[in-house]
Design a protein around this motif. Structure first.
Motif, short mmCIF file in Angstrom:
data_model
loop_
_atom_site.label_atom_id
_atom_site.label_comp_id
_atom_site.label_asym_id
_atom_site.label_seq_id
_atom_site.Cartn_x
_atom_site.Cartn_y
_atom_site.Cartn_z
N ILE A 34 0.84 -1.21 0.00
CA ILE A 34 0.00 0.00 0.00
C ILE A 34 0.87 1.25 0.00
CG2 ILE A 34 -1.63 1.35 1.39
CD1 ILE A 34 -2.89 -1.34 2.22
N ALA A 35 1.95 1.23 0.78
CA ALA A 35 2.84 2.39 0.84
C ALA A 35 3.55 2.62 -0.50
CB ALA A 35 3.87 2.20 1.94
N LEU A 36 3.91 1.56 -1.18
CA LEU A 36 4.61 1.71 -2.45
C LEU A 36 3.70 1.96 -3.65
CD1 LEU A 36 7.43 -0.97 -2.34
CD2 LEU A 36 7.62 1.48 -2.09
N SER A 37 2.41 1.73 -3.49
CA SER A 37 1.50 1.87 -4.63
C SER A 37 1.42 3.30 -5.16
CB SER A 37 0.10 1.37 -4.26
OG SER A 37 -0.48 2.20 -3.29
N SER A 38 1.69 4.28 -4.33
CA SER A 38 1.62 5.67 -4.79
C SER A 38 2.85 6.07 -5.60
CB SER A 38 1.44 6.61 -3.60
OG SER A 38 2.56 6.51 -2.74
N VAL A 39 4.00 5.44 -5.37
CA VAL A 39 5.23 5.81 -6.09
C VAL A 39 5.64 4.78 -7.13
CG1 VAL A 39 6.11 7.21 -4.20
CG2 VAL A 39 6.69 4.79 -4.30
N TYR A 40 4.92 3.69 -7.23
CA TYR A 40 5.28 2.61 -8.15
C TYR A 40 4.89 2.97 -9.58
CZ TYR A 40 5.50 -2.06 -10.21
OH TYR A 40 5.80 -3.13 -10.99
N LYS A 41 5.86 2.93 -10.49
CA LYS A 41 5.60 3.14 -11.92
C LYS A 41 5.84 1.82 -12.62
CE LYS A 41 6.90 7.99 -11.83
NZ LYS A 41 7.03 8.11 -10.40
#
Length: 91
Positions: free
Chosen positions: A17-24
């Motif tokens: 969940i924390a990485l979903s905003s910065v994951y490309k």
């Protein structure tokens, strides 16, 4: 071990969940990371299949006593691996 096992899944979910905003999805670093994780998973699966599962069957007294049975077993393993490879083409 019980604590580690019970914390792993919630930690993984929170981390995702924390990485979903910065994951490309198409960035080179994320493609390399996903590729490395897939390779390590496939390597572990192959190791488990060949070393832990098949070796016990192929080293058994019934198979060791018959060359014909060994040849048939090797052919069946190769056909199974070929079939799985063929199915992986469409997966």
């Amino acid at each position: 071990m019980v604590f580690f096992f019970s914390v792993t899944t919630p930690f993984g979910i929170a981390f995702g969940i924390a990485l979903s905003s910065v994951y490309k999805e198409n960035s080179p670093s994320s493609l390399i990371t996903v590729g490395l994780l897939n390779v390590s998973s496939a390597g572990l699966l192959i190791y488990m299949a060949l070393v832990d599962l098949l070796s016990a069957d192929f080293m058994g007294p019934k198979l060791q006593g018959s060359i014909k049975l060994q040849i048939k077993a090797y052919i069946v393993v190769l056909l199974g691996a070929g079939g799985m490879s063929l199915m992986a083409k469409w997966a």
